[in-house]
Structure formats: structure tokens, C-alpha cells
Design a protein around this motif. Sequence first.
Motif, PDB file in Angstrom:
ATOM      1  N   TRP A   1       0.857  -1.178   0.000  1.00  0.00           N
ATOM      2  CA  TRP A   1       0.000   0.000   0.000  1.00  0.00           C
ATOM      3  C   TRP A   1       0.903   1.241   0.000  1.00  0.00           C
ATOM      4  O   TRP A   1       1.720   1.428   0.913  1.00  0.00           O
ATOM      5  N   PHE A   2       0.741   2.088  -1.015  1.00  0.00           N
ATOM      6  CA  PHE A   2       1.504   3.341  -1.110  1.00  0.00           C
ATOM      7  C   PHE A   2       0.579   4.507  -0.774  1.00  0.00           C
ATOM      8  O   PHE A   2      -0.510   4.623  -1.349  1.00  0.00           O
ATOM      9  N   THR A   3       1.036   5.376   0.112  1.00  0.00           N
ATOM     10  CA  THR A   3       0.280   6.585   0.435  1.00  0.00           C
ATOM     11  C   THR A   3       1.174   7.789   0.156  1.00  0.00           C
ATOM     12  O   THR A   3       2.234   7.943   0.770  1.00  0.00           O
ATOM     13  N   ALA A   4       0.743   8.618  -0.788  1.00  0.00           N
ATOM     14  CA  ALA A   4       1.536   9.775  -1.219  1.00  0.00           C
ATOM     15  C   ALA A   4       0.942  11.056  -0.628  1.00  0.00           C
ATOM     16  O   ALA A   4      -0.250  11.322  -0.792  1.00  0.00           O
ATOM     17  N   GLN A   5       1.775  11.828   0.047  1.00  0.00           N
ATOM     18  CA  GLN A   5       1.348  13.088   0.663  1.00  0.00           C
ATOM     19  C   GLN A   5       1.987  14.244  -0.081  1.00  0.00           C
ATOM     20  O   GLN A   5       3.212  14.399  -0.082  1.00  0.00           O
ATOM     21  N   GLY A   6       1.161  15.058  -0.733  1.00  0.00           N
ATOM     22  CA  GLY A   6       1.662  16.207  -1.472  1.00  0.00           C
ATOM     23  C   GLY A   6       1.140  17.507  -0.893  1.00  0.00           C
ATOM     24  O   GLY A   6       0.926  17.614   0.316  1.00  0.00           O
ATOM     25  N   VAL A   7       0.914  18.478  -1.763  1.00  0.00           N
ATOM     26  CA  VAL A   7       0.381  19.782  -1.344  1.00  0.00           C
ATOM     27  C   VAL A   7      -0.810  20.104  -2.224  1.00  0.00           C
ATOM     28  O   VAL A   7      -0.699  20.100  -3.461  1.00  0.00           O
ATOM     29  N   GLN A   8      -1.959  20.375  -1.604  1.00  0.00           N
ATOM     30  CA  GLN A   8      -3.182  20.675  -2.356  1.00  0.00           C
ATOM     31  C   GLN A   8      -3.076  22.027  -3.043  1.00  0.00           C
ATOM     32  O   GLN A   8      -2.396  22.939  -2.552  1.00  0.00           O
TER      33      GLN A   8
ATOM     34  N   VAL B   1      -9.172  20.676  -8.536  1.00  0.00           N
ATOM     35  CA  VAL B   1      -8.360  20.706  -7.326  1.00  0.00           C
ATOM     36  C   VAL B   1      -7.323  19.596  -7.393  1.00  0.00           C
ATOM     37  O   VAL B   1      -7.645  18.434  -7.630  1.00  0.00           O
ATOM     38  N   ILE B   2      -6.067  19.979  -7.192  1.00  0.00           N
ATOM     39  CA  ILE B   2      -5.009  18.978  -7.030  1.00  0.00           C
ATOM     40  C   ILE B   2      -5.112  18.465  -5.593  1.00  0.00           C
ATOM     41  O   ILE B   2      -5.044  19.262  -4.653  1.00  0.00           O
ATOM     42  N   PRO B   3      -5.297  17.161  -5.395  1.00  0.00           N
ATOM     43  CA  PRO B   3      -5.502  16.658  -4.034  1.00  0.00           C
ATOM     44  C   PRO B   3      -4.215  16.700  -3.214  1.00  0.00           C
ATOM     45  O   PRO B   3      -3.108  16.747  -3.759  1.00  0.00           O
ATOM     46  N   ALA B   4      -4.381  16.657  -1.904  1.00  0.00           N
ATOM     47  CA  ALA B   4      -3.219  16.653  -1.014  1.00  0.00           C
ATOM     48  C   ALA B   4      -2.659  15.249  -0.827  1.00  0.00           C
ATOM     49  O   ALA B   4      -1.468  15.076  -0.577  1.00  0.00           O
ATOM     50  N   LYS B   5      -3.533  14.232  -0.947  1.00  0.00           N
ATOM     51  CA  LYS B   5      -3.102  12.865  -0.647  1.00  0.00           C
ATOM     52  C   LYS B   5      -3.710  11.895  -1.651  1.00  0.00           C
ATOM     53  O   LYS B   5      -4.836  12.090  -2.118  1.00  0.00           O
ATOM     54  N   GLY B   6      -2.952  10.868  -1.956  1.00  0.00           N
ATOM     55  CA  GLY B   6      -3.447   9.802  -2.827  1.00  0.00           C
ATOM     56  C   GLY B   6      -2.893   8.467  -2.375  1.00  0.00           C
ATOM     57  O   GLY B   6      -1.900   8.398  -1.639  1.00  0.00           O
ATOM     58  N   SER B   7      -3.519   7.401  -2.819  1.00  0.00           N
ATOM     59  CA  SER B   7      -3.056   6.073  -2.433  1.00  0.00           C
ATOM     60  C   SER B   7      -3.173   5.102  -3.599  1.00  0.00           C
ATOM     61  O   SER B   7      -3.955   5.314  -4.528  1.00  0.00           O
ATOM     62  N   ALA B   8      -2.369   4.071  -3.538  1.00  0.00           N
ATOM     63  CA  ALA B   8      -2.412   3.019  -4.554  1.00  0.00           C
ATOM     64  C   ALA B   8      -2.009   1.710  -3.898  1.00  0.00           C
ATOM     65  O   ALA B   8      -1.250   1.688  -2.915  1.00  0.00           O
ATOM     66  N   THR B   9      -2.517   0.612  -4.440  1.00  0.00           N
ATOM     67  CA  THR B   9      -2.232  -0.717  -3.910  1.00  0.00           C
ATOM     68  C   THR B   9      -1.807  -1.635  -5.042  1.00  0.00           C
ATOM     69  O   THR B   9      -2.384  -1.584  -6.131  1.00  0.00           O
ATOM     70  N   VAL B  10      -0.795  -2.450  -4.782  1.00  0.00           N
ATOM     71  CA  VAL B  10      -0.381  -3.454  -5.757  1.00  0.00           C
ATOM     72  C   VAL B  10      -0.297  -4.811  -5.060  1.00  0.00           C
ATOM     73  O   VAL B  10      -0.019  -4.906  -3.865  1.00  0.00           O
ATOM     74  N   ASN B  11      -0.565  -5.862  -5.818  1.00  0.00           N
ATOM     75  CA  ASN B  11      -0.445  -7.233  -5.311  1.00  0.00           C
ATOM     76  C   ASN B  11       0.539  -7.983  -6.195  1.00  0.00           C
ATOM     77  O   ASN B  11       0.467  -7.912  -7.421  1.00  0.00           O
TER      78      ASN B  11
ATOM     79  N   ASP C   1      -6.521   5.770  -5.736  1.00  0.00           N
ATOM     80  CA  ASP C   1      -7.617   6.591  -5.255  1.00  0.00           C
ATOM     81  C   ASP C   1      -7.090   7.836  -4.546  1.00  0.00           C
ATOM     82  O   ASP C   1      -5.990   7.832  -3.992  1.00  0.00           O
ATOM     83  N   CYS C   2      -7.914   8.883  -4.571  1.00  0.00           N
ATOM     84  CA  CYS C   2      -7.596  10.062  -3.761  1.00  0.00           C
ATOM     85  C   CYS C   2      -8.852  10.666  -3.148  1.00  0.00           C
ATOM     86  O   CYS C   2      -8.766  11.643  -2.392  1.00  0.00           O
ATOM     87  N   GLY C   3     -10.014  10.128  -3.492  1.00  0.00           N
ATOM     88  CA  GLY C   3     -11.261  10.615  -2.916  1.00  0.00           C
ATOM     89  C   GLY C   3     -11.566  12.063  -3.239  1.00  0.00           C
ATOM     90  O   GLY C   3     -12.195  12.767  -2.452  1.00  0.00           O
ATOM     91  N   ASN C   4     -11.150  12.516  -4.395  1.00  0.00           N
ATOM     92  CA  ASN C   4     -11.297  13.930  -4.759  1.00  0.00           C
ATOM     93  C   ASN C   4     -12.521  14.121  -5.655  1.00  0.00           C
ATOM     94  O   ASN C   4     -12.537  13.650  -6.800  1.00  0.00           O
ATOM     95  N   PRO C   5     -13.564  14.824  -5.192  1.00  0.00           N
ATOM     96  CA  PRO C   5     -14.755  15.022  -6.022  1.00  0.00           C
ATOM     97  C   PRO C   5     -14.651  16.197  -6.989  1.00  0.00           C
ATOM     98  O   PRO C   5     -15.504  16.367  -7.863  1.00  0.00           O
ATOM     99  N   ALA C   6     -13.604  17.031  -6.851  1.00  0.00           N
ATOM    100  CA  ALA C   6     -13.504  18.258  -7.652  1.00  0.00           C
ATOM    101  C   ALA C   6     -12.534  18.063  -8.809  1.00  0.00           C
ATOM    102  O   ALA C   6     -11.443  17.522  -8.644  1.00  0.00           O
ATOM    103  N   ASN C   7     -12.912  18.527  -9.993  1.00  0.00           N
ATOM    104  CA  ASN C   7     -12.039  18.353 -11.167  1.00  0.00           C
ATOM    105  C   ASN C   7     -11.024  19.472 -11.334  1.00  0.00           C
ATOM    106  O   ASN C   7     -10.190  19.426 -12.238  1.00  0.00           O
TER     107      ASN C   7
END
Length: 380
Positions: free
Chosen positions: A187-194, A247-257, A239-245
Motif C-alpha cells: 500500500w503506497f500513500t503519497a502526501q503532497g500539497v493541495q 483541485v489537485i488533491p493533497a493525498k493519494g493512495s495506490a495498492t499493488v499485489n 484513489d484520492c477521494g477527490n470530487p472536484a475536477n
Amino acid sequence: MQQTDPVALTADLIRCPSVTPVEGGALVLLERLLSAGGFTCTRVDRGNTANLYARWGARGANRSFGFNGHTDVVPVGDLGAWTRDPFGAEVDGDWMYGRGATDMKSGVAAFAAAAIDFVRETPPDGAVILAITGDEEGDATDGTVALLDWMAANGERMTHCLVGEPTCPDTMGQMMKIGRRGSMTAWFTAQGVQGHSAYPDRARNPMRALTTLLSRLPDRIDAGTDHFDASTLQITTIDCGNPANNVIPAKGSATVNIRFNDSHSGAGLSDWLLSEAAKVQAETGVTIATRIQISGESFVTPPGDLSALISRAVQAETGVTPEMSTTGGTSDARFVKNHCPVVEFGLVGRTMHQVDERVSITQIRQLKSIYSRILRDYFA
């Protein structure tokens, strides 16, 4: 002498609603049956998981053949999509319906019935062991692992083990499993700046960092080995759970198996993933936190006496010589392999985990016959 009916036992087990981690009465039923058949039974419950250990014969016997399986099942899912009661064990022609019919209450019923009849009719010079868990479909931390821990602490041992999971893709007798690929999830969680999407220089986009990282992780990690197909990596969610087109989100995540062969280890692949994430973090300025879970390492039981024994029995009962394979997902054989040589053989698994899961009644009887022959030949 009346034989133990694996079909009736399968039906009784299906009627036990043993959805992980609920025991549902399945192990209680088996303990009663096996105790009546002369087995010494011990409940090895740990945490919220119910497990059953049954042995016929002396502890520490020179030879002890073991069967491993599980009575827990996955949830029903959409009940409205089922055409039969998922815990009704309804029969239509040669088919018996119900959750766990294939995976794997029929397999447990077949080896329990075979073991009971075998020790009654031809008591062997050795021990027959059944290690049955209620936690194979869940996290599996307190299931077969707990049984093996208890065995080690109490001087109990299997010389060889057969896991009764469904192994045949299409026809009975088609395939046995002599190993399994390893499995791990990251599980990768990326923290950026909105920020505003029109002003990307004022933000730091975590999604760009994630897509950069994911683009460097190939679908196929190698070309395969002698007993295994290629190791594979699949992206399962971003995913980043961002409903706005805009807005650059502050956080995103990705999963690999990853499903990996015996040219890799979980530790080695973890180091690779962490290294790639660190490189992207340095390049983008986006912080990437990584969490890794290794579900099991790859393993193989090299072709030898155990696989030959099973192959001969399958061929004698079905006319089919099973292919030796390492395909598919994980099973509790990944734990048993640290205890003794282990091979998997069971029914056709086409409907496991599906709506209207069902099993061929003819195949249940065939499987008992195969397991019975394996026991006779092993102790001959």
C-alpha cells in the motif's frame, strides 16, 4: 461393514453456517464423528479461531500421514442472486449446492470419511492425522499456524501431508499442486500539497508521483523458473477521494499485489518496492509512505515419493495422470511446508466462491476413493 458416506457428511457440513471466523458447528460435528471413529481429538482454538486436531495411532509414530483442510467459508455475497439456499445443501441431479460445497467442505468430508474407514478396516502401523482449521479464508494467523504451533509444543508430527483444496481446473484428476507462488501486497500513500489545477506550480501533486511510481513497476517481474510461471505485479486500486475536477488533491493512495516465484523472496521484493518509492519521492518532493504485507513465500515440494504416491492413486481411480502444478493463489500448504513435505490434491474448483457454488456428488465419492487408496498405499 457400513462405510462412512462423504456425500452425507458434505451436506451436514454445508448446513453449518461457518463463515469466517464463525465455527458454525462444523468442527463440533467433525469432532463427534472422528471421536466415534477412534480418533483422539483436541480443539486447538486461538484468538477467535476454532481449530481441530485429530489423531489415530500413537504419538511419535515412525510414519504419520496427515490431511489438512478448512471448514470456514467466504460470505454468501448477494443472497438474492442465489437460486438455492446457500446453507441448504440442496441436491439437483449430480450437483449439491451451497457455500463451501467446493471450497472445501467436500474435501474435508472426503478425507475424514476415508480416514475413519481406513483405520477401522485396516489399522495401520503408524498414525493418521487430520488438522482442520476454521481460519483459512481469513487472515489465517490463528488457523493452521496455530495447529502447527500446538503440534510442535506437544510432540505431534506429520511425516507427510496432503492438503485437500480443490486443485483440478476442469476435470477430476487433472492437477495436483506441488507448490505455490508467494503473495504480498503493498500500500503506497503519497502526501503532497493541495492546490488549484490551474496553478500546478503552487501545489505538489501526489497522484503524479503515484502514477510515476506505478509506471516503473512491471506487470511481469521475471520470465519464470523450472516449476513456476512468471512473477506478476498487478495494480489493484488508485484513489484520492477527490470530487472536484479543478483541485489537485493533497493525498493519494495506490495498492499493488505481487504473486512471485522461487527466484524471489518477500524481503527482496519489499526492498525493491521501497527503493523505487524512495526514488520517486526524491524526484517529486512528494512523501510516499509504504506498508507491505507478505502473505506467504513461494515454495515447491520437488517431485518425489509423495507426488508419485498421489499420482498413482489418482490414475488408478480416475484413469487420469495429474499434472504437477504451482499455479493459483495461496493455500495453507504455505504453512505446512515448514513442517513436512506437502502436496495438494482435491476436486474441480470451478464454482468456488461463486454464487450457486456447487459440487459434483460423483466427484465427492471419487475423492474419498482416491484418499482411501493413498492411505492404503502409504502404509502398505
